[in-house]
Structures are given as C-alpha cells and as structure tokens.
Write a protein that holds these residues in place. Structure first.
Motif, PDB file in Angstrom:
ATOM      1  N   CYS A  92       2.621   8.647  -7.550  1.00 31.64           N
ATOM      2  CA  CYS A  92       2.923   7.528  -8.459  1.00 31.64           C
ATOM      3  C   CYS A  92       4.288   6.928  -8.158  1.00 31.64           C
ATOM      4  N   GLY A  93       5.177   7.741  -7.579  1.00 37.82           N
ATOM      5  CA  GLY A  93       6.506   7.251  -7.232  1.00 37.82           C
ATOM      6  C   GLY A  93       7.469   7.206  -8.396  1.00 37.82           C
ATOM      7  N   GLU A  94       7.027   7.597  -9.603  1.00 37.67           N
ATOM      8  CA  GLU A  94       7.934   7.480 -10.749  1.00 37.67           C
ATOM      9  C   GLU A  94       7.991   8.718 -11.645  1.00 37.67           C
ATOM     10  N   CYS A  95       7.137   9.730 -11.409  1.00 36.74           N
ATOM     11  CA  CYS A  95       7.219  10.932 -12.252  1.00 36.74           C
ATOM     12  C   CYS A  95       8.370  11.819 -11.754  1.00 36.74           C
ATOM     13  N   CYS A  98       7.636  13.154  -8.231  1.00 34.73           N
ATOM     14  CA  CYS A  98       7.795  12.168  -7.156  1.00 34.73           C
ATOM     15  C   CYS A  98       9.275  11.851  -6.945  1.00 34.73           C
ATOM     16  N   CYS A 106       2.672  15.197  -7.269  1.00 37.53           N
ATOM     17  CA  CYS A 106       2.768  14.210  -8.350  1.00 37.53           C
ATOM     18  C   CYS A 106       1.981  14.700  -9.574  1.00 37.53           C
ATOM     19  N   GLN A 107       2.605  14.598 -10.751  1.00 38.15           N
ATOM     20  CA  GLN A 107       1.956  15.116 -11.965  1.00 38.15           C
ATOM     21  C   GLN A 107       1.463  14.024 -12.902  1.00 38.15           C
ATOM     22  N   LYS A 108       1.599  12.784 -12.476  1.00 33.15           N
ATOM     23  CA  LYS A 108       1.306  11.655 -13.350  1.00 33.15           C
ATOM     24  C   LYS A 108      -0.057  11.748 -14.044  1.00 33.15           C
TER      25      LYS A 108
HETATM   26 ZN   LIG Z   1       4.305  11.023  -9.407  1.00 36.56          ZN
END
Ligand SMILES: [Zn+2]
Ligand SMILES: NC(=O)c1ccc[n+]([C@@H]2O[C@H](COP(=O)([O-])OP(=O)(O)OC[C@H]3O[C@@H](n4cnc5c(N)ncnc54)[C@H](O)[C@@H]3O)[C@@H](O)[C@H]2O)c1
Ligand SMILES: [Zn+2]
Length: 369
Positions: A92-95, A98, A106-108
């Motif tokens: 996701c690039g934001e969790c 990440c 990634c855990q989103k």
């Molecule tokens: Zn993520």
C-alpha cells in the motif's frame, strides 16, 4: 458476470470446475481476466485442511498472470488492458510496515484478506446466491477475479503471462530468499533443502549470486537433474545416509555452509537446515510453511554460537515496486522460467495438477484458461 472457476467446496475434496458469479469491482478494486495460473504447494496445503486460515468454500490459486478487464472507482495505478501479476502480499505504501522500509509484509488489508474477503468485508464470488470466499487475496483459479488495486503489480506486456505467472509466488519466493533476505554473496556456500518450485528457484538465485558451492537435498532423486542444470554442485539424498543430514553437510563443507534454505515446510528439516550452518556466521532461512500447531526446536547454543535463524515470505520482495523488475530481468534473459513448467493443462483438468504434485512428478503445473 459469469466465470469458470475451480471451487474448493471443502477440505480434502477435489476442486469442482463450475460457473460462478463474479461481482464487478468496487471502489479501489480491479477485475482481471486470468490468463494463466501456476499451482503451488501452498494451494495444496490449504486444500488439505492443515491451513488454520483456510476457509471454505473458496477459490484457490495465487500464482497468476492476467489482464485488467475493468477498474473500480478511484483506481488510478492500472487501467484496462494492463498486464498484471496478482500479489498475495500487497504493497500500500502507507501502512507502518510499508513505511518501515524493513519488510514487504504490508498489513493494510491483512485482516480481511485472512478472512477470505475484500477490504470492505464482503466477497465478489457467488454460486446460486451463496458466497464463496477469496484465497490469499488472489483466487487465480477463476477465469475472472477481483483484487484490491494495491494487490496488483503492473508488468511489461512483452512478457508471456503463461510463464511470468510463476513470479507471482514460487520463483520470486525462492530467488528473493537468496538475493533479498539472505543476500548471499559471491563465493558463499549454500545448502537448499527441497527441490520443488521454491527450492529450484533458490538454486537459480544462488547461481545468480555466484555462490561457490550449491548443495541440494531432496528425498526424490528425480529432482537432481534439473537442479544440476540450474547450477547445483552437490546433490544429496538423505535416505542414503544413516546419520543426520546436517552432520553429512558439516563434514562436506569443513564446518558448515554460509547459508541454508528450507523449502519444504518440515520442522525436522528446518532444524537440520539450521544445524548445517557454519558456527559463528551461518544463516538459515525458513521458506516452507509448516502445518498448524507445529513448532521448531534446536539447542539455543546453536544460536549463541553465532548461527542465525530467520524466515521470509514472498522472498522479501515488495510486489508493486520490485516485482516488475524481476519481469524485466527475465525478459533480458537473466533466468529462465520454462524449465519449471513441467505440465500445462486447462482449468477442467486442474485436479490432475494436484495429483502430479503429490506424486512428485511435477515442478510446476500451469493452468491455461
Ligand atoms: Zn502497506
Ligand atoms: N514463504 C513463502 O513465501 C512461501 C511461498 C510459496 C511456498 N511456500 C512453501 O514452500 C514449500 C515448498 O513449496 P513447493 O511448491 O516448492 O513444494 P513442492 O511440494 O513442489 O516441493 C517440495 C520438495 O521437498 C521434497 N521433500 C519433501 N520432504 C523432504 C524431506 N524430508 N527431505 C528432503 N526433501 C524433502 C520433495 O521431494 C519436493 O521435491 C511449501 O511448504 C510451501 O507452502 C512458502
Ligand atoms: Zn505459493
């Protein structure tokens, strides 16, 4: 819309190929047409009922290649016609994970994915109005499947999806474990346990890393020929030795290997893999997935004296940002994929691919839709 799919109605039952209803993609989701899908040991593991996260009925498959058919609201990173590889480990690039820069886990959408659902908590597959669950967020044993946008790697259209689908799991996992997780360096000695799609890919990774010695271990001799072609230097069948295989390897390598990889999912072999590592610096990487409730053990002294035990998922590769580069390297001829594809078959014959795997006759079967 209608789609042909291989449905797993329950554990330990053959897959049933039938027509299911696939709902159109919602916000942030993408509908893809699956062109090909490899069959991985993890699919068989879940089908066996040993997987604590296995939920039925579901549509298995997580090693696919497809083409974007339709995008949901707000999707911007892929468009209709793009070639994509589904990712069971999204990015996701934001969790927190990440952003850490330290992991690809990634855990989103972890929670819903683990329950066989899309991020909004519902499923996109139905049969006669009855819900069917997703699998590993991918469900590539269906002609059409829906994934979250963050679970798709957009790849070069020049790459044949019938081959690069293997980069959706097996090949990337094995190569990545060697090059990304262990970072095997030139001249290092390596032991690889288990020569399925994962182990053989680890052999490729070790060859690319210019390891000086690549020792492979399998109880099925028929796997050795291809392993040698891919760069294995020593092939060992533990059945031919009376003593523990770690002792054999330690003797063979003047104290143990620099790196070892467990590519089976057997906790006893995981112990052997750790204990065949060199005192002071040897590192063992667990790739195989063990059955529910199983535990690993060794004497702590093994770690006190400098050996390292670690594990890796999807070879530590960040799917959206790094997988497209694996496809480019494949296109540039750095490694081959067709060696791995021992069988291809239509979806209707998918159960045969599981039989071949259990009989040790295949490396990878690829389903062509
Ligand atoms: Zn993520
Ligand atoms: N960590 C990850 O991200 C990840 C990804 C994909 C698969 N996996 C796991 O990796 C493992 C391997 O997957 P695969 O598709 O290559 O499986 P596979 O069944 O094709 O290959 C396993 C190989 O191990 C050999 N083997 C079995 N028992 C052995 C023993 N006691 N000693 C030596 N060799 C033995 C078999 O003969 C076979 O060649 C599975 O556990 C799978 O679930 C993990
Ligand atoms: Zn897999």
């Amino acid at each position: 819309m209608k789609s042909r799919a291989a449905v797993a109605w329950g554990p330990n039952q053959p897959l049933s190929v039938e027509e299911v209803d696939v709902m159109l993609p919602k916000k942030g989701e993408v509908l893809i047409k699956v062109i090909a899908s490899g069959v991985c040991h993890t699919d068989a593991f879940t089908l066996s009922g040993e997987d604590p996260e296995g939920i039925f009925p579901c549509i298995l498959g997580h090693e696919g290649g497809g083409i974007v058919e339709q995008v949901g609201e707000g999707v911007t990173s892929v468009q209709v016609g793009d070639h994509v590889i589904p990712l069971y480990t999204p990015e996701c690039g934001e969790c927190k994970f990440c952003l850490s820069g330290k992991t690809n886990l990634c855990q989103k959408i972890r929670e819903t994915q683990g329950k066989g659902l899309m991020p909004d908590g519902t499923t996109r597959f139905y049969k006669d109005g009855k819900p069917i669950f997703h699998y590993m967020g991918c469900s590539t044993f269906s002609e059409y499947t829906v994934l979250p946008e963050i679970s798709l790697a957009k790849v070069n259209k020049k790459a044949p999806l019938e081959e690069v689908c293997l980069l959706g799991c097996g090949v990337t996992t094995g190569m990545g474990a060697v090059m990304n997780t262990a970072k095997v360096e030139e001249g290092a000695t390596v032991a690889i346990f288990g020569l399925g799609g994962i182990g053989l890919s680890a052999v490729i990774g070790a060859t690319m890393a210019k390891a000086s010695r690549i020792i492979v271990i399998d109880i099925n001799d028929s796997k050795f020929e291809l392993a040698r072609e891919l760069g294995a230097t020593d092939c060992i069948n533990p059945k031919e030795y009376a003593k523990p295989i770690q002792e054999v390897i330690v003797e063979l390598t003047d104290g143990g290997v620099d790196y070892s990889f467990e590519c089976i999912g057997n906790v006893d072999v995981m112990r052997s893999a750790l204990e065949c590592c060199h005192k002071g610096w040897g590192e063992s990487v667990i790739i195989g997935v063990a059955g529910a409730g199983q535990e690993i053990s060794t004497r702590p002294f093994q770690l006190v004296t400098g050996r390292v035990w670690r594990g890796t998922a999807f070879g530590g590769v960040k799917g959206r940002s790094e997988l497209p580069d694996y496809v480019e390297r494949y296109l540039q001829g750095e490694f081959k994929l067709d060696d791995f594809i021992t069988h291809t078959m239509p979806l209707e014959e998918i159960n045969e691919s599981f039989d071949l795997m259990h009989a040790g006759k295949s490396i990878r079967s690829v389903i062509h839709f």
